[in-house]
Design an enzyme around this catalytic site. Structure first.
Site, PDB file in Angstrom:
ATOM      1  N   GLY A 113       0.830  -1.195   0.000  1.00  0.00           N
ATOM      2  CA  GLY A 113       0.000   0.000   0.000  1.00  0.00           C
ATOM      3  C   GLY A 113       0.864   1.243   0.000  1.00  0.00           C
ATOM      4  O   GLY A 113       2.092   1.170   0.043  1.00  0.00           O
ATOM      5  N   GLY A 114       0.218   2.371  -0.008  1.00  0.00           N
ATOM      6  CA  GLY A 114       0.908   3.652  -0.066  1.00  0.00           C
ATOM      7  C   GLY A 114       1.559   4.026   1.256  1.00  0.00           C
ATOM      8  O   GLY A 114       1.333   3.405   2.291  1.00  0.00           O
ATOM      9  N   ALA A 137      12.362  -5.964   9.541  1.00  0.00           N
ATOM     10  CA  ALA A 137      12.447  -4.514   9.371  1.00  0.00           C
ATOM     11  C   ALA A 137      13.305  -4.192   8.150  1.00  0.00           C
ATOM     12  O   ALA A 137      14.461  -4.593   8.064  1.00  0.00           O
ATOM     13  CB  ALA A 137      13.047  -3.881  10.618  1.00  0.00           C
ATOM     14  N   ARG A 177       2.217   5.639   4.645  1.00  0.00           N
ATOM     15  CA  ARG A 177       1.355   6.004   5.781  1.00  0.00           C
ATOM     16  C   ARG A 177      -0.110   5.646   5.558  1.00  0.00           C
ATOM     17  O   ARG A 177      -1.019   6.379   5.918  1.00  0.00           O
ATOM     18  CB  ARG A 177       1.507   7.483   6.101  1.00  0.00           C
ATOM     19  CG  ARG A 177       2.923   7.836   6.495  1.00  0.00           C
ATOM     20  CD  ARG A 177       3.053   9.282   6.858  1.00  0.00           C
ATOM     21  NE  ARG A 177       4.477   9.569   7.081  1.00  0.00           N
ATOM     22  CZ  ARG A 177       4.926  10.709   7.517  1.00  0.00           C
ATOM     23  NH1 ARG A 177       4.089  11.675   7.811  1.00  0.00           N
ATOM     24  NH2 ARG A 177       6.206  10.899   7.678  1.00  0.00           N
ATOM     25  N   SER A 178      -0.337   4.459   4.986  1.00  0.00           N
ATOM     26  CA  SER A 178      -1.707   4.024   4.694  1.00  0.00           C
ATOM     27  C   SER A 178      -2.249   3.052   5.735  1.00  0.00           C
ATOM     28  O   SER A 178      -3.364   2.549   5.583  1.00  0.00           O
ATOM     29  CB  SER A 178      -1.759   3.373   3.309  1.00  0.00           C
ATOM     30  OG  SER A 178      -0.933   2.218   3.283  1.00  0.00           O
ATOM     31  N   GLY A 179      -1.460   2.767   6.779  1.00  0.00           N
ATOM     32  CA  GLY A 179      -1.909   1.842   7.817  1.00  0.00           C
ATOM     33  C   GLY A 179      -1.455   0.415   7.617  1.00  0.00           C
ATOM     34  O   GLY A 179      -1.950  -0.501   8.272  1.00  0.00           O
ATOM     35  N   HIS A 190       6.998   2.702  15.881  1.00  0.00           N
ATOM     36  CA  HIS A 190       6.569   1.360  15.475  1.00  0.00           C
ATOM     37  C   HIS A 190       7.092   0.314  16.457  1.00  0.00           C
ATOM     38  O   HIS A 190       6.361  -0.591  16.849  1.00  0.00           O
ATOM     39  CB  HIS A 190       7.074   1.039  14.064  1.00  0.00           C
ATOM     40  CG  HIS A 190       6.268   1.661  12.978  1.00  0.00           C
ATOM     41  ND1 HIS A 190       5.857   0.963  11.872  1.00  0.00           N
ATOM     42  CD2 HIS A 190       5.795   2.914  12.811  1.00  0.00           C
ATOM     43  CE1 HIS A 190       5.158   1.753  11.067  1.00  0.00           C
ATOM     44  NE2 HIS A 190       5.118   2.949  11.621  1.00  0.00           N
ATOM     45  N   ARG A 203       4.735  -2.173  18.815  1.00  0.00           N
ATOM     46  CA  ARG A 203       4.762  -3.635  18.725  1.00  0.00           C
ATOM     47  C   ARG A 203       4.985  -4.272  20.078  1.00  0.00           C
ATOM     48  O   ARG A 203       4.376  -5.283  20.397  1.00  0.00           O
ATOM     49  CB  ARG A 203       5.859  -4.089  17.758  1.00  0.00           C
ATOM     50  CG  ARG A 203       5.491  -3.910  16.322  1.00  0.00           C
ATOM     51  CD  ARG A 203       6.409  -4.667  15.410  1.00  0.00           C
ATOM     52  NE  ARG A 203       7.804  -4.300  15.517  1.00  0.00           N
ATOM     53  CZ  ARG A 203       8.393  -3.332  14.831  1.00  0.00           C
ATOM     54  NH1 ARG A 203       7.705  -2.616  13.976  1.00  0.00           N
ATOM     55  NH2 ARG A 203       9.675  -3.090  14.980  1.00  0.00           N
ATOM     56  N   SER A 263       1.348  -1.128   8.420  1.00  0.00           N
ATOM     57  CA  SER A 263       1.976  -1.740   9.598  1.00  0.00           C
ATOM     58  C   SER A 263       0.941  -2.152  10.637  1.00  0.00           C
ATOM     59  O   SER A 263       0.979  -3.274  11.151  1.00  0.00           O
ATOM     60  CB  SER A 263       2.992  -0.783  10.229  1.00  0.00           C
ATOM     61  OG  SER A 263       4.066  -0.560   9.354  1.00  0.00           O
TER      62      SER A 263
END
Length: 66
Positions: free
Chosen positions: A9-10, A38, A12-14, A54, A58, A16
């Site tokens: 996805g793009g 990573a 900062r599109s969620g 991030h 986690r 993660s």
């Protein structure tokens, strides 16, 4: 049995958040550990902060491979 999940996805599109939630569900269902591969590199302060965010989100139950 191990599962592999690829999420695209793009920026900062969620991705993660989505992938981490899916992995947690798989982990609980299968009794497997959580591994995060990573790939990002911190070339500036903004990226360093994003990576730290991030990692904090986690938590310690994840094994991170750099």
């Amino acid at each position: 049995m191990a599962l592999t999940l690829l999420v695209t996805g793009g920026t900062r599109s969620g991705k993660s958040n989505f992938a981490e939630e899916q992995a947690r569900e798989f982990s609980q269902q299968l009794g497997q550990s959580l591994v995060y591969i990573a790939t990002a590199q911190a070339f500036d302060d903004e990226m360093t902060a994003r990576i730290a965010c991030h990692q904090d989100r986690r938590g310690p139950e994840w094994h991170t491979v750099h």
